[in-house]
Design an enzyme around this catalytic site. Structure first.
Site, mmCIF file in Angstrom:
data_model
loop_
_atom_site.group_PDB
_atom_site.id
_atom_site.type_symbol
_atom_site.label_atom_id
_atom_site.label_comp_id
_atom_site.label_asym_id
_atom_site.label_seq_id
_atom_site.Cartn_x
_atom_site.Cartn_y
_atom_site.Cartn_z
ATOM 1 C CB SER A 1 -0.920 0.031 1.350
ATOM 2 O OG SER A 1 -1.460 1.215 1.454
ATOM 3 C CE1 TYR B 1 -4.514 -2.283 5.049
ATOM 4 C CE2 TYR B 1 -3.769 -0.248 4.624
ATOM 5 C CZ TYR B 1 -4.549 -1.551 4.317
ATOM 6 O OH TYR B 1 -4.325 -1.501 2.875
HETATM 7 N N1 LIG Z 1 -8.595 0.017 -1.690
HETATM 8 C C1 LIG Z 1 -7.707 0.496 -1.337
HETATM 9 O O1 LIG Z 1 -7.425 1.793 -1.161
HETATM 10 C C2 LIG Z 1 -6.210 0.048 -1.178
HETATM 11 C C3 LIG Z 1 -5.058 0.423 -0.917
HETATM 12 C C4 LIG Z 1 -3.798 0.154 -0.680
HETATM 13 C C5 LIG Z 1 -3.681 -1.280 -0.766
HETATM 14 N N2 LIG Z 1 -4.847 -2.044 -0.873
HETATM 15 C C6 LIG Z 1 -4.822 -3.546 -0.703
HETATM 16 O O2 LIG Z 1 -5.378 -4.061 -1.545
HETATM 17 C C7 LIG Z 1 -5.807 -5.390 -1.423
HETATM 18 C C8 LIG Z 1 -7.412 -5.862 -1.673
HETATM 19 O O3 LIG Z 1 -8.084 -4.961 -1.111
HETATM 20 P P1 LIG Z 1 -9.319 -4.226 -1.828
HETATM 21 O O4 LIG Z 1 -9.228 -2.655 -1.882
HETATM 22 O O5 LIG Z 1 -9.643 -4.750 -3.163
HETATM 23 O O6 LIG Z 1 -10.737 -4.648 -0.784
HETATM 24 P P2 LIG Z 1 -11.593 -5.567 -0.710
HETATM 25 O O7 LIG Z 1 -12.849 -5.594 -1.821
HETATM 26 O O8 LIG Z 1 -12.188 -5.559 0.780
HETATM 27 O O9 LIG Z 1 -10.618 -6.928 -0.805
HETATM 28 C C9 LIG Z 1 -10.162 -7.543 0.029
HETATM 29 C C10 LIG Z 1 -10.135 -9.063 -0.219
HETATM 30 O O10 LIG Z 1 -9.285 -9.889 0.625
HETATM 31 C C11 LIG Z 1 -10.090 -11.082 1.202
HETATM 32 N N3 LIG Z 1 -9.728 -11.419 2.676
HETATM 33 C C12 LIG Z 1 -9.720 -10.712 3.485
HETATM 34 N N4 LIG Z 1 -9.268 -11.450 4.614
HETATM 35 C C13 LIG Z 1 -8.801 -12.738 4.131
HETATM 36 C C14 LIG Z 1 -8.162 -13.918 4.572
HETATM 37 N N5 LIG Z 1 -8.056 -13.949 5.852
HETATM 38 N N6 LIG Z 1 -8.020 -14.773 3.866
HETATM 39 C C15 LIG Z 1 -8.282 -14.726 2.372
HETATM 40 N N7 LIG Z 1 -8.641 -13.538 1.875
HETATM 41 C C16 LIG Z 1 -9.124 -12.620 2.769
HETATM 42 C C17 LIG Z 1 -11.528 -10.457 1.002
HETATM 43 O O11 LIG Z 1 -12.611 -11.834 1.119
HETATM 44 P P3 LIG Z 1 -13.169 -12.371 2.239
HETATM 45 O O12 LIG Z 1 -13.462 -11.270 3.158
HETATM 46 O O13 LIG Z 1 -14.339 -13.105 1.442
HETATM 47 O O14 LIG Z 1 -12.064 -13.255 2.546
HETATM 48 C C18 LIG Z 1 -11.411 -9.659 -0.124
HETATM 49 O O15 LIG Z 1 -11.924 -10.273 -1.354
HETATM 50 C C19 LIG Z 1 -5.725 -5.526 0.259
HETATM 51 O O16 LIG Z 1 -4.680 -6.244 0.547
HETATM 52 C C20 LIG Z 1 -5.492 -4.028 0.470
HETATM 53 O O17 LIG Z 1 -4.900 -4.047 1.925
HETATM 54 C C21 LIG Z 1 -6.015 -1.460 -0.754
#
Ligand SMILES: NC(=O)c1ccc[n+]([C@@H]2O[C@H](COP(=O)([O-])OP(=O)(O)OC[C@H]3O[C@@H](n4cnc5c(N)ncnc54)[C@H](OP(=O)(O)O)[C@@H]3O)[C@@H](O)[C@H]2O)c1
Length: 247
Positions: free
Chosen positions: A138, A151
Site C-alpha cells: 500500500s 494496518y
Molecule cells: N482499496 C484501497 O484503497 C487499497 C489501498 C492500498 C492497498 N490495498 C490492498 O489491496 C488489497 C485488496 O483490497 P481491496 O481494496 O480490493 O478491498 P476488498 O474488496 O475488501 O478486498 C479484500 C479481499 O481480501 C479477502 N480477504 C480478507 N481477509 C482474508 C483472509 N483472511 N484470507 C483470504 N482472503 C481474505 C476478502 O474476501 P473475504 O472477506 O471473503 O475473505 C476480499 O475479497 C488488500 O490487501 C488491501 O490492503 C487496498
C-alpha cells in the site's frame, strides 16, 4: 512477466482489486483460481466465466492454506503465478480496549497471511519458467495513516518481506510488489464511493499497463501513489504525515 497462458491463484479474488485483476487476467487467456473466505462472492466472481475456478481460503489459518496448496498441487499442477490481494483494513483508537485484538487480526491476515501463502506457493512455482509472485502492500507502507496503525505497519512489513523475497528468489521466481493508493473498493465502510479515492477501473487500467511494460517493473506503482512511495526520498514524510493524521 507474461500476460497470457498462465495459471494464477488470486487471493482476495472475490471483490475489489483482486476480483478486477482476476477478470483482467481471465480475459487475457489465463486460467485463474480466485480465493477468499466467502464462498458466495467467489462463486459470483466466476459465474459464466469458463477458465475461472474458486478456492475457499483463509490466509490467517495455516490449515486452510495447507488445504488450498494441496488442492492446487492436485488440480492445477501447472500453476505458475500468485497475485496475493487478500487483506483487511481496520481503524484503531490506540490505548482503548480491544485495540490489540484488532492489531493481531490485521497483522495475522495482512503480514503473516502473506508469508503463509508465499511459503505454500513457492514450492509449486519453483522450477517453472515465467513464475511470478505479486504481493500487495500500500502507499501507506511508506507513510502511515495514524488512524490505522496496525494496518500501516502490516503493509510496511509486506514491503520489507517483498524485498527479501525478491532477493532470495532471484532467477527463480519474479517478485512484484503492487502498492495501491487509496482506491474505491469495499475495503472499509463507505470507501466504494469516497470522493478523492481513485476509481477502481482507472486503477486497474493503469496497473495492467504497468504489467505490460518490458521488463516488468519490480514495483507496480500508479502515478497517484508516487508521492507516498517517494516521500522519504523527497523529504516529504513529515508533511504527508500531518495531512494523513487529520483523516
Ligand atoms: N482499496 C484501497 O484503497 C487499497 C489501498 C492500498 C492497498 N490495498 C490492498 O489491496 C488489497 C485488496 O483490497 P481491496 O481494496 O480490493 O478491498 P476488498 O474488496 O475488501 O478486498 C479484500 C479481499 O481480501 C479477502 N480477504 C480478507 N481477509 C482474508 C483472509 N483472511 N484470507 C483470504 N482472503 C481474505 C476478502 O474476501 P473475504 O472477506 O471473503 O475473505 C476480499 O475479497 C488488500 O490487501 C488491501 O490492503 C487496498
Amino acid at each position: 512477466m507474461k500476460l497470457d497462458g498462465n495459471t494464477i491463484l488470486v487471493t482476495g479474488g472475490g471483490s475489489g482489486i483482486g476480483q478486477a485483476l482476476a477478470w483482467q487476467f481471465a480475459d487475457r487467456g489465463n486460467t485463474v483460481i480466485v480465493a477468499g473466505r466467502t464462498e458466495a462472492s467467489l462463486a459470483k466472481t466466476v459465474a459464466d466465466r469458463p477458465g475461472m475456478h474458486t478456492q475457499v481460503l483463509d490466509v490467517a489459518d495455516g490449515a486452510s492454506v495447507d488445504a488450498a496448496i494441496d488442492r492446487l498441487r492436485r488440480d492445477f499442477p501447472q500453476i505458475n503465478m500468485l497475485i496475493h490481494a487478500g487483506g483487511v483494513m481496520e481503524r484503531q483508537e490506540l490505548g482503548s480496549g480491544g485495540t490489540l485484538a484488532t492489531a493481531e487480526q490485521v497483522v495475522n491476515i495482512n503480514l503473516l497471511g502473506t508469508m503463509r501463502i508465499c511459503e505454500g506457493v513457492i514450492p509449486l512455482l519453483d522450477g517453472k519458467s515465467d513464475a511470478v509472485i505479486c504481493t500487495m502492500s500500500s502507499g501507506l507502507a511508506f507513510v502511515p495513516l495514524p488512524a490505522t496503525p496496525a494496518y500501516s505497519a502490516s503493509k510496511a512489513g509486506v514491503h520489507s518481506y517483498s524485498v527479501s523475497l525478491r532477493h532470495r528468489l532471484q532467477g527463480r521466481i519474479e517478485v512484484i510488489e503492487i502498492a495501491p493508493p487509496a482506491v474505491q473498493t469495499g475495503l472499509t465502510p463507505g470507501q466504494e464511493s469516497r470522493a478523492g479515492y481513485m476509481p477502481l477501473d482507472d486503477y486497474i487500467a493503469e496497473t495492467m499497463a504497468n504489467f505490460e511494460q518490458v521488463p516488468t517493473p519490480p514495483e507496480n506503482l500508479v502515478q497517484r501513489v508516487l508521492p507516498l512511495r517517494h516521500a522519504e526520498r523527497d523529504g516529504k514524510v513529515a508533511d504527508m504525515l500531518q495531512a494523513l493524521g487529520r483523516l
